[in-house]
Design an enzyme around this catalytic site. Structure first.
Site, PDB file in Angstrom:
ATOM      1  N   ASP A  97      -1.384  -5.386   3.384  1.00  0.00           N
ATOM      2  CA  ASP A  97      -2.121  -4.684   4.443  1.00  0.00           C
ATOM      3  C   ASP A  97      -3.587  -5.096   4.509  1.00  0.00           C
ATOM      4  OD1 ASP A  97       0.285  -3.187   4.642  1.00  0.00           O
ATOM      5  OD2 ASP A  97      -0.482  -1.696   3.232  1.00  0.00           O
ATOM      6  N   GLU A 103       3.790   0.490  13.889  1.00  0.00           N
ATOM      7  CA  GLU A 103       2.740   0.866  12.933  1.00  0.00           C
ATOM      8  C   GLU A 103       1.645  -0.195  12.948  1.00  0.00           C
ATOM      9  OE1 GLU A 103       4.496   1.025   9.046  1.00  0.00           O
ATOM     10  OE2 GLU A 103       5.242  -1.031   9.132  1.00  0.00           O
TER      11      GLU A 103
END
Length: 637
Positions: free
Chosen positions: A55, A225
């Site tokens: 991420d 997302e």
């Protein structure tokens, strides 16, 4: 800085640039190529291959790119996403990355949170804010005045949770913050997940630690997302990960307003190679070029373990069409161009690397990080090191070891390339008691890749904190850290401002005022005494032309047979020091070709070799052998 979890910190073995060259090597090892997919050393994926990170989000600060990442080392191999800390790595050239370790973790740094997922950094008015998801239950914010933290809770509670106006939705995930600070200083926060109608953007308060008004809801095509906001040439871009029906791509929308009017614009990047699972990315500009940071699962795949909860960082260049639309990313293994070169004549942290084999990192006793778990044959590679036309003359490294007999080979081009010097590593008495070792260097000129190859008997040979070369053209001063300073070196190529202290060891001490270490000229310090064994201390001076100056608190007693000289006329730096670790305070210069005793800082020099000692087949077998060893180590954990 607290130590990261040690559960499954397995490192992948990266194959050197020459490992697969030549038809003979390719034919002989065809059955093994499931483990190796490309000839170049893989720098653009993976980045920081000694860690499992995911991420990524970028902050450009002070001429460096800082990538913040979820720490997958917190996860059990097959035990779910339990990340509760963030790791930061940074680079000034996009090829050599420095591991800064854990910069934020919960609940220690935010008592109300149990998880820290998907960081998002932004800078405003000298403060760096780091937004994070508490699993999918809410979003928090931490802050620091330094990009390497430590970051601390900036609010005392969640910034966004289920009670936030406009945040509710059908099974909505309140996580994956994407934050943009606009040209006028106004902040905007994108978040949400788990359904096409669950994307949200909300305006932040003036201090970026509160929200203002209600979140705006919108429905990006295939939204799942990983919300991310950025702005370019007056256009706002909202990027996100699509759902599995849309290929788990990074798609995007554009608008002329930060909170409304977004329309679907296409795909930034397809599902990454060697991933086949969740996708998360960020876009940033550095030196007038845009980049796409993302994660895949290459390292875990190479290690032969379950890949779901073990991700690694990667990077690609990002380009735009004349109308502002994104040119879809083409994934490569080594496609990002190096920005500049690495200067070996300034202090380089040991945990800076382009690629590695076998090593791990940990918080160091003197502060920062060190390289640890060094076994025989492990190595660190640095890309694009500029030795200049005059070339390097000496190499010094700050090392700590409980045993003698280890060494650092300096090789060019590959782990088996031209040998230009060898530094012995003596026993320093403890794994976090650091001293300097040095050796002569011959043959290191121009711009080339540098390999630090570690040798010795057994495992856990020594720890490496930092290193530096000196050159024939007067390059000298060692850049320092943490408020340490040194006097300017007369006749040196660089001043000793923020110079490197020679001693890094002992306990209970504090930093002296200067206590410097200089190379390549007369140096004087102005340090105060430190009787507890800290950094700094009473300085000594060296004669012109080279020599070492440093002192550390404690009783200073040069040890016989272990003194060291960095070349040239002047006072050498001798031996060990009672009560602490240091290069010493004075003493006769030692021969650079004779190893010193365990209590000193001897070095030895081997003649350069004109060709690698092994061919491509041997190099690959060597790397694969290390991979098998690391997998065995993992099994024991």
């Amino acid at each position: 800085m607290r130590a990261p979890s040690t559960s499954d910190r397995t490192a992948v073995t990266n194959v050197g640039a020459s490992a697969l060259h030549g038809p003979l090597a390719q034919a002989a090892l065809a059955s093994l190529l499931v483990l190796v997919t490309s000839a170049p050393a893989l720098a653009d994926y993976p980045i920081a291959s000694h860690r499992y990170l995911a991420d990524p989000a970028a902050l450009v600060h002070g001429g460096r790119v800082y990538l913040y990442a979820s720490n997958d080392d917190d996860n059990d191999v097959a035990g779910g996403y339990t990340m509760h800390s963030f790791v930061c790595v940074s680079s000034s050239d996009l090829k050599n990355w420095t591991d800064h370790g854990i910069v934020f973790q919960v609940p220690a740094d935010a008592s109300w949170a149990q998880y820290s997922w998907a960081p998002q950094p932004v800078e405003s008015n000298g403060t760096i804010f780091l937004y994070f998801g508490n699993n999918a239950n809410g979003i928090g914010v931490a802050s620091s005045t330094s990009p390497t933290g430590e970051f601390k809770d900036a609010k005392g509670s969640a910034l966004v949770d289920s009670s936030t106006p406009g945040a509710s939705g059908t099974n909505i995930w309140l996580f994956d913050p994407g934050v943009l600070v606009d040209d006028d200083g106004t902040g905007y926060l994108a978040f949400g997940g788990n359904g096409e109608t669950n994307a949200r953007i909300i305006k932040l308060g003036s201090g970026l630690k509160s929200v203002s008004g209600s979140a705006a809801a919108f429905a990006p095509t295939g939204f799942f997302e990983a919300s991310y906001l950025f702005k370019r040439n007056g256009t706002y871009y909202y990027a996100y990960s699509s759902d599995s029906d849309h290929g788990l791509r990074i798609d995007y929308m554009t608008s002329k307003s930060p909170m409304s009017g977004y329309t679907y614009a296409g795909t930034i990047a397809d599902q990454p190679p060697v991933n086949n699972n969740n996708n998360h990315a960020s876009e940033f500009e550095f030196n007038s070029q845009w980049y796409h940071a993302y994660h895949n699962r290459y390292v875990a795949t190479q290690a032969g373990i379950s890949t779901t909860y073990r991700r690694n960082l990667a990077l690609e260049a990002l380009d735009f069409n004349s109308d502002g639309t994104v040119k879809q990313v083409t994934y490569t293994t080594d496609g990002v161009k190096q920005v500049g070169s690495l200067d070996p004549y300034t202090r380089v942290e040991g945990e800076t690397m382009h690629a590695q084999s076998g090593i791990e990192t940990e918080p160091a006793g003197p502060g920062g990080m060190d390289v640890t778990q060094i076994d025989n044959g492990d190595w660190i590679a640095l890309r694009g090191v500029d030795f200049g036309t005059a070339g390097a003359k000496t190499f010094s490294a700050s090392v700590a070891s409980t045993k003698s007999g280890g060494s650092i080979e300096l090789r060019l081009g590959s782990a088996t390339g031209m040998l230009v010097g060898t530094c012995s590593v003596p026993s320093t008495g403890a794994a976090q008691t650091y001293m300097l070792t040095t050796c002569d260097v011959s043959g290191a000129t121009g711009v080339t890749d540098l390999y630090l190859v570690f040798k010795g008997t057994g495992s856990a040979l020594f720890n490496l904190d930092y290193w530096q070369f000196t050159g024939g053209d007067g390059n000298a001063g060692m850049g320092g850290a943490g408020g340490m300073s040194g006097g300017a070196g007369a006749g040196a190529g660089m001043s000793g401002a923020a110079g490197m202290t020679a001693a890094r060891g002992g306990t209970g001490g504090h930093d002296g005022a200067a206590g410097s270490f200089g190379m390549g000229g007369a140096v004087s310090g102005a340090g105060g005494a430190d009787t507890g064994g800290g950094r700094g201390g009473t300085p000594a001076s060296a004669g012109a032309g080279g020599g070492v100056v440093a002192g550390t608190g404690g009783t200073q007693a040069p040890a016989a047979g272990g003194s060291m000289s960095l070349g040239g006329a002047g006072t050498g730096a001798g031996g060990a020091e009672s009560g602490t670790s240091t290069v010493g305070t004075s003493g006769s210069p030692a021969s650079s070709s004779t190893p010193g005793s365990d209590s000193g800082c001897g070095c030895r020099l081997e003649s350069p070799r004109d060709a690698p000692r092994a061919g491509a087949v041997a190099s690959l077998l060597f790397s694969l052998g290390l991979l098998r060893r690391r997998r065995s180590r993992q099994a024991r954990r």
